[in-house]
Design an enzyme around this catalytic site. Structure first.
Site, PDB file in Angstrom:
ATOM      1  N   ASP A 102      22.203  87.520 107.592  1.00 21.35           N
ATOM      2  CA  ASP A 102      22.638  87.274 108.957  1.00 21.35           C
ATOM      3  C   ASP A 102      22.772  88.577 109.747  1.00 21.35           C
ATOM      4  O   ASP A 102      22.982  89.637 109.176  1.00 21.35           O
ATOM      5  CB  ASP A 102      23.997  86.586 108.901  1.00 21.35           C
ATOM      6  CG  ASP A 102      24.215  85.644 110.076  1.00 21.35           C
ATOM      7  OD1 ASP A 102      23.340  85.599 110.953  1.00 21.35           O
ATOM      8  OD2 ASP A 102      25.244  84.969 110.101  1.00 21.35           O
TER       9      ASP A 102
ATOM     10  N   HIS B  26      24.192  89.708 113.980  1.00 20.89           N
ATOM     11  CA  HIS B  26      24.511  89.323 115.352  1.00 20.89           C
ATOM     12  C   HIS B  26      24.302  90.522 116.249  1.00 20.89           C
ATOM     13  O   HIS B  26      24.794  91.606 115.977  1.00 20.89           O
ATOM     14  CB  HIS B  26      25.931  88.776 115.426  1.00 20.89           C
ATOM     15  CG  HIS B  26      26.063  87.490 114.669  1.00 20.89           C
ATOM     16  ND1 HIS B  26      26.476  87.432 113.359  1.00 20.89           N
ATOM     17  CD2 HIS B  26      25.763  86.217 115.026  1.00 20.89           C
ATOM     18  CE1 HIS B  26      26.443  86.180 112.948  1.00 20.89           C
ATOM     19  NE2 HIS B  26      26.006  85.415 113.934  1.00 20.89           N
TER      20      HIS B  26
ATOM     21  N   ARG C 249      28.976  74.883 103.619  1.00 18.82           N
ATOM     22  CA  ARG C 249      28.884  73.702 104.480  1.00 18.82           C
ATOM     23  C   ARG C 249      28.867  72.457 103.621  1.00 18.82           C
ATOM     24  O   ARG C 249      28.257  72.446 102.556  1.00 18.82           O
ATOM     25  CB  ARG C 249      27.609  73.764 105.338  1.00 18.82           C
ATOM     26  CG  ARG C 249      27.614  74.994 106.225  1.00 18.82           C
ATOM     27  CD  ARG C 249      26.393  75.100 107.090  1.00 18.82           C
ATOM     28  NE  ARG C 249      26.394  76.407 107.742  1.00 18.82           N
ATOM     29  CZ  ARG C 249      25.448  76.836 108.558  1.00 18.82           C
ATOM     30  NH1 ARG C 249      24.418  76.070 108.831  1.00 18.82           N
ATOM     31  NH2 ARG C 249      25.533  78.027 109.103  1.00 18.82           N
TER      32      ARG C 249
ATOM     33  N   HIS D 147      21.919  85.469 117.459  1.00 18.94           N
ATOM     34  CA  HIS D 147      22.103  85.251 116.019  1.00 18.94           C
ATOM     35  C   HIS D 147      20.715  85.288 115.410  1.00 18.94           C
ATOM     36  O   HIS D 147      19.816  84.643 115.926  1.00 18.94           O
ATOM     37  CB  HIS D 147      22.670  83.871 115.702  1.00 18.94           C
ATOM     38  CG  HIS D 147      23.869  83.484 116.519  1.00 18.94           C
ATOM     39  ND1 HIS D 147      25.094  83.278 115.967  1.00 18.94           N
ATOM     40  CD2 HIS D 147      24.023  83.250 117.848  1.00 18.94           C
ATOM     41  CE1 HIS D 147      25.956  82.924 116.908  1.00 18.94           C
ATOM     42  NE2 HIS D 147      25.331  82.894 118.061  1.00 18.94           N
TER      43      HIS D 147
ATOM     44  N   LYS E  15      16.815  78.230 120.289  1.00 15.90           N
ATOM     45  CA  LYS E  15      16.477  79.053 119.133  1.00 15.90           C
ATOM     46  C   LYS E  15      14.993  79.017 118.839  1.00 15.90           C
ATOM     47  O   LYS E  15      14.266  78.143 119.315  1.00 15.90           O
ATOM     48  CB  LYS E  15      17.262  78.607 117.920  1.00 15.90           C
ATOM     49  CG  LYS E  15      17.104  77.136 117.581  1.00 15.90           C
ATOM     50  CD  LYS E  15      17.944  76.789 116.371  1.00 15.90           C
ATOM     51  CE  LYS E  15      17.636  75.411 115.859  1.00 15.90           C
ATOM     52  NZ  LYS E  15      18.198  75.143 114.550  1.00 15.90           N
TER      53      LYS E  15
ATOM     54  N   CYS F  22      29.352  84.247 112.399  1.00 11.18           N
ATOM     55  CA  CYS F  22      29.461  84.801 113.753  1.00 11.18           C
ATOM     56  C   CYS F  22      30.890  85.139 114.188  1.00 11.18           C
ATOM     57  O   CYS F  22      31.102  86.226 114.714  1.00 11.18           O
ATOM     58  CB  CYS F  22      28.789  83.932 114.814  1.00 11.18           C
ATOM     59  SG  CYS F  22      28.076  82.421 114.250  1.00 11.18           S
TER      60      CYS F  22
ATOM     61  N   GLN G 114      23.378  83.898 104.043  1.00 11.60           N
ATOM     62  CA  GLN G 114      22.419  84.173 105.110  1.00 11.60           C
ATOM     63  C   GLN G 114      22.171  85.678 105.193  1.00 11.60           C
ATOM     64  O   GLN G 114      23.093  86.460 105.008  1.00 11.60           O
ATOM     65  CB  GLN G 114      22.988  83.698 106.448  1.00 11.60           C
ATOM     66  CG  GLN G 114      23.235  82.213 106.515  1.00 11.60           C
ATOM     67  CD  GLN G 114      23.880  81.824 107.831  1.00 11.60           C
ATOM     68  OE1 GLN G 114      24.849  82.433 108.255  1.00 11.60           O
ATOM     69  NE2 GLN G 114      23.333  80.809 108.480  1.00 11.60           N
TER      70      GLN G 114
END
Length: 696
Positions: free
Chosen positions: A425, A427, A405, A556, A510, A376, A423
């Site tokens: 991902d 945004h 992570r 997200h 979420k 992000c 991911q």
RNA sequence: GCCGCUGUAGCUCAGUGGUAGAGCGCACCCUUGGUAAGGGUGAGGUCGUGAGUUCAAAUCUCACCAGCGGCUCCA
């Protein structure tokens, strides 16, 4: 209250009694056979012992091992497992004197008992045999489970003399929950046989336990609190019959064969190498093919929905994460920061301690880089690199972004819990008014993907903030708005969902898509998260119709979650038998003998020209062996070619899962049919051409 | 991170305080076979890593590493 009692049975019929009556008595009145088969009862919908006194009008169901349709009765199984837990606990205390019982509930497929063992005598798997032997004795003795109650104070005295602080704590809790009395269950005769503080209920006697097994050991924490006492959790399971137990164990064995870690190795889909590092997935060519196909697929959908693809690097400055709030507060769950050379030298040569370094990093006296734990902040900086008008919104930035992570070592698991993952991902930056529609659009995307892959077995979780926790950032009004937007979007999805307080991200609520793996563990895949917080922290703006700056809202979202976890789950979903479009090896050509090798090569060439992933098996074996090998690798289609086929310019086709030759097709037709199946993602099928022979 | 279990050939696994085994796979040879294992020969291992005990350790002890099951955690 009248003395007369009316009992209503499940079929609506009623029985009348002059005074208190037990389920067993009612069962006898219905028939001696029922009374014999009964293992428990449900009184007004609550599980109960067969010999509990019913003192007022009630509905009553007598539970037997199986329901009318022959399935195991859930309530009966509950009583059975709970009762077996008692038997196991007694056996364990015989094998390991001094073991203190804590808590032993039934589970969906068995039960466990949390037990505190003496420090010098932990329980080991080697003890299982002795425990099972003791359990067998207790079952053979067929001792009745006998309930008795004591006043709270008297019960407490009894527990004190027995000396288990855990049971005392259980008693306190029962008392706080409103129980005036404490109930105990003796396995046999109170005062003479083994007994346990227990709410019950139980099956009538130990003899009802047909088959049992001590399964495994684990550690657990008292009250689930990691700072509290460590306990040993002993898992077991039981069934009314040996046959059912065997079937259960067999199912577990079968599930193991579907496990993505087993299939991943067998089919060569991925490799995790301890020299590279724990939780770091190496994608082999076959696995990479699956991932590539999925990425292509989702990429097409994203373009269609107005997303823009971006690329960002794997690291970012610490300051970026100070602004986002991820550093230093989440330092424990990240890889340590990368520090410049000068400071590394100081660390090694001038004796600067790690603690000093760490502290300087925290307060910002030293700059460094962090492996990105999420994408992000990078995407935010792309948004912020230009001014935006409300007319530009929503802006949707997508990236297959790899993040790192530091997961606890004990948590790592194949591809489903790793330390580096990609991911899918994106945004979305939008106006507050657009949030609802955008969230809904994201959910639609997840639905499309899950639908295309035939994944129906998922649950939707709306994660809300836990009102008692302080870990959340942002103001309450925004939270309320965001939670409502999620709730509405989930509603519009048309699938059942649960609202779960405490499951929100620290920056916003979420919606998660959760699936189970082969051994029943839940994994979160796709996720959509509304965020009012990061735009605030990064002071993002757009110019509204009023020519004034306004704060955008971020969403997200990652429909797969991560490529690693998703494909891990997908391997199990398909049991390794991927649909044609995803199969790393789509068709294998098998010459009957060396005589048709050349012809087989032509076929492979034709398939490859059509963009199909085709291989050739020229190994020195008989066709039976080649088929077996291909079947084990879950190759969707086999093209067997011998002299007969060569003459007709054809191939003989065999499809995965069909135990015979489907028949022959001209090469051109076969290629075309495969292409159609691939491009339709399986809605068309080569097999359909053989509907008559296959009995589809 | 915690408790227990496991670590032997590419894979699946036997094994004993005294010179390391099987099946599959692989290589080569024979076989040229029409829909789920044709036959033979051979290569391949510092028994997870490091210490310790012992005349002797793959085997016993300890530490570490990794995997598995569960707990805790999961932005």
């Amino acid at each position: 209250m009248s003395d007369k009692i009316t009992i209503t049975l499940p079929d609506g019929s009623q029985k009348h009694y002059e005074g208190p009556v037990t389920p067993l008595t009612v069962a006898r009145d219905i028939g001696e056979r029922l009374a014999k088969a009964a293992v428990g009862a449900k009184v007004d919908g609550e599980l109960a012992d067969l010999n509990v006194a019913i003192e007022k009008d009630a509905s009553l169901a007598i539970l037997t091992e199986k329901t009318k349709d022959g399935k195991p009765d859930e309530g009966a199984m509950y009583l059975l497992r709970h009762s077996t837990a008692h038997v196991m606990a007694e056996a364990i205390q015989r094998v390991v004197p001094g073991a203190m019982l804590v808590y032993g509930p039934p589970l969906d497929n068995g039960f466990y008992y949390d037990i505190a063992f003496p420090e010098d005598r932990p329980l080991r798997e080697g003890d299982f045999e002795a425990i099972e032997a003791e359990m067998a004795k207790i079952v053979k003795e067929d001792r009745p489970f006998t309930r008795y109650e004591m006043d709270y104070d008297a019960g407490l005295e009894k527990l004190k003399t027995e000396g288990s602080k855990y049971k005392l704590d259980n008693a306190h809790r029962a008392h706080e929950a409103g129980s005036l009395k404490l109930s105990f269950y003796a396995t046999g005769e109170p005062g003479k046989n083994w007994e346990d503080l227990c709410r019950g209920p139980h099956v009538p006697s130990t003899g009802r336990i047909g088959a049992f097994k001590v399964m495994s050991l684990a550690s657990s924490y008292w009250h689930g609190d990691e700072n509290s006492d460590r306990l040993t959790r002993v898992y077991g399971t039981s069934f009314f019959s040996k046959k059912e137990l065997d079937e259960h164990l067999d199912r577990l064995e079968q599930a193991k064969q579907r496990d993505h870690r087993v299939l991943g190795k067998k089919l060569g889909l991925f490799h995790i190498d301890e020299t590279v590092g724990q939780g770091l997935v190496l994608w082999t060519p076959a696995g990479a093919t699956i991932r590539h196909e999925l990425q292509q697929f989702i990429g097409t959908e994203l373009t269609r929905q107005g997303y823009h693809e971006v690329f960002t690097p794997h690291i970012g400055k610490l300051d970026l994460y100070r602004t986002s709030g991820h550093f230093p507060y989440y330092a424990d769950s990240q890889f340590p920061p990368l520090v410049d050379r000068e400071h590394m030298h100081k660390l090694s040569e001038e004796g600067c301690t790690c603690a000093q370094l760490s502290n300087n990093l925290k307060v910002g006296q030293i700059e460094g880089f962090m492996l990105k734990p999420m994408n992000c902040p990078h995407h935010i900086k792309i948004y912020d690199s230009q001014p935006h008008s409300y007319r530009d919104l929503p802006l949707r930035l997508a990236e297959f972004g790899t993040v790192y992570r530091w997961e606890q070592s004990g948590e790592l698991n194949g591809m489903t819990r790793v330390r580096g993952f990609t991911q899918d991902d994106a945004h979305l930056f939008c106006t507050p008014e657009q949030v609802g529609d955008e969230v809904q659009g994201c959910l639609e995307l997840v639905k499309i993907i899950f639908g295309a892959l035939g994944m129906q077995d998922y649950r939707v979780r709306v994660g809300l903030r836990d009102p008692d926790s302080g870990k959340y950032t942002g103001d309450a009004a925004n939270w309320d708005k965001a939670e409502e937007a999620c709730r509405q979007a989930a509603k519009s999805l048309g699938v059942p969902f649960t609202e779960e307080p405490g499951e929100a991200a620290f920056y916003g609520p979420k919606i998660d898509f959760v699936v189970r793996d082969v051994i029943g563990r839940e994994w979160q895949l796709g996720t959509v998260q509304v965020d009012y917080n990061l735009p605030e922290r990064f002071d993002l703006t757009y110019i509204g119709p009023d020519n004034q700056p306004h704060r955008p809202v971020m969403i997200h979202r990652a429909p797969f979650g991560s490529m690693e976890r998703f494909i891990g789950v997908l391997i199990e979903h398909f049991g390794g038998a991927f649909p044609l479009w995803l199969s790393p090896e789509q068709v294998r050509v098998l010459p009957i003998s060396e005589k048709t090798n050349d012809y087989a090569m032509e076929i492979v060439a034709a398939l490859k020209t059509a963009g199909l992933r085709a291989t050739l098996d020229t190994s020195d074996g008989r066709i039976q062996a080649k088929i077996k090998n291909a079947a084990e690798m879950r190759v969707p289609y086999l093209a067997v070619v011998g002299p007969r086929d060569q003459e007709n310019n054809a191939v003989s086709i065999r499809a995965r899962g069909v135990q015979k030759d489907l028949g022959a097709l001209p090469v051109g037709e076969f290629v075309q049919a495969l292409v159609a199946e691939r491009d339709s993602k399986g809605t068309e099928s080569v097999r359909d051409r053989f509907a008559e022979t296959v009995n589809v």
